[in-house]
Scaffold this active site. Structure first.
Site, mmCIF file in Angstrom:
data_model
loop_
_atom_site.group_PDB
_atom_site.id
_atom_site.type_symbol
_atom_site.label_atom_id
_atom_site.label_comp_id
_atom_site.label_asym_id
_atom_site.label_seq_id
_atom_site.Cartn_x
_atom_site.Cartn_y
_atom_site.Cartn_z
ATOM 1 N N HIS A 95 49.696 75.667 7.989
ATOM 2 C CA HIS A 95 50.200 76.936 7.459
ATOM 3 C C HIS A 95 51.722 76.970 7.604
ATOM 4 C CE1 HIS A 95 50.999 81.166 6.884
ATOM 5 N NE2 HIS A 95 49.822 81.232 6.284
ATOM 6 N N GLU B 160 50.482 77.839 -1.252
ATOM 7 C CA GLU B 160 51.106 79.082 -0.798
ATOM 8 C C GLU B 160 52.620 78.929 -0.807
ATOM 9 O OE1 GLU B 160 48.455 81.611 1.858
ATOM 10 O OE2 GLU B 160 49.300 80.081 3.155
HETATM 11 P P1 PGA Z 1 50.006 87.185 2.775
HETATM 12 O O1 PGA Z 1 49.761 85.902 3.680
HETATM 13 O O2 PGA Z 1 48.769 87.424 1.986
HETATM 14 O O3 PGA Z 1 50.299 88.281 3.758
HETATM 15 O O4 PGA Z 1 51.170 86.880 1.895
HETATM 16 C C1 PGA Z 1 49.176 84.758 3.171
HETATM 17 C C2 PGA Z 1 49.257 83.682 4.208
HETATM 18 O O5 PGA Z 1 50.259 83.616 4.936
HETATM 19 O O6 PGA Z 1 48.351 82.893 4.377
#
Ligand code: PGA
Length: 267
Positions: free
Chosen positions: A101, A183
């Site tokens: 992450h 992401e």
């Molecule tokens: P968010 O986080 O939906 O708050 O943008 C996603 C993540 O960090 O996995």
């Protein structure tokens, strides 16, 4: 039926087991909707055992609600104070582990090499891996994402994070147990000035990631999710595309009203 995945990533929340159970109940309350997709709750390590009992007690033989850890170590056991091994998670009945992450890359200096070792170890232990990748900066060009730069970045990141896996893992293991979450870091809601990716850009990036996985890893069936500021208002814009296999949701997964709307809306 190819079910979409919704991953709720609680991050370092909430502050007590009581609250964690209440939050988890808000997911369980809508279990009748959970037939249409898979829900995976990524909770802090210390709550996983209690939540696991809840899953077993409430949803007998139900296989669409799952738990994930938000990290794991790369060794099986030994003198690694403070770490949790993939094997420990597997033995606890946890199926998934989020690895790489961006918050761990950023705050704990997790490198691509470390992430590569973790992915390999987790797959070897029998876990399913949700590997997060994403470019760090929005390269602004006429107020839109510089897709070319983002693709270059992601290609390199994938190659480093998945190094050696095509040789060391069997075809079916990669295709059934590896999941990628795209992401973009600038889209994660906790970052100042964040905004969700334009769904068309996310779609293009996800199609690209699937191509890379096919070529580099011989893994054309790996699921690829989108994450970054997803909420009940915008979730449909992403999951309506057949190439987007689901979403990873952080901030909105901590609000019970949002959880309810998300579970109902994503039908
Ligand atoms: P968010 O986080 O939906 O708050 O943008 C996603 C993540 O960090 O996995």
């Amino acid at each position: 039926m190819n079910k979409k995945l919704i991953v709720f990533n609680w991050k370092m929340n909430p502050n007590s087991l009581n609250e964690a159970e209440r939050l988890f109940d808000s997911v369980l309350n809508f279990k009748s909707y959970i037939l249409y997709y898979k829900i995976i709750v990524a909770a802090p390590f210390i709550y996983l055992s209690d939540l696991k009992s809840k899953v077993s007690a409430f949803i007998k033989n139900h296989n669409e609600l799952h738990l994930a850890s938000q990290n794991c170590f790369w060794e099986e056991k030994g003198a690694y104070t403070g770490e949790i091994s993939p094997k420990m998670l597997k033995n606890l009945g946890i199926e998934y582990a989020i690895i790489g992450h961006s918050e761990r890359r950023k705050y704990l200096n997790e490198t691509d090499e470390i992430i590569n070792k973790k992915v390999e170890a987790a797959l070897k232990a029998g876990l399913k891996v949700i590997l997060c990748v994403g470019e760090s900066k929005k390269s602004i060009k006429y107020q839109t994402l510089n897709i070319k730069a983002a693709k270059n970045y992601i290609k390199k990141q994938l190659e480093k994070n998945l190094k050696g896996l095509s040789l060391n893992s069997k075809f079916y293991i990669l295709n059934s147990r590896l999941i990628i979450a795209y992401e973009p870091q600038w889209a994660i809601s906790s970052n100042v000035g964040s905004c969700p990716s334009a769904p068309q850009d996310a779609l293009e990036m996800i199609k690209f990631i699937k191509q890379i996985l096919s070529v580099v890893l011989h893994a054309p069936y790996v699921k690829v999710l989108y994450g970054g500021s997803v909420n009940s208002e915008n979730i449909k814009n992403f999951i309506q595309h057949k190439e987007i296999d689901g979403v990873l949701i952080g901030g909105a997964s901590l609000k019970t009203k949002e959880v309810e709307k998300i579970i109902k809306l994503s039908l």
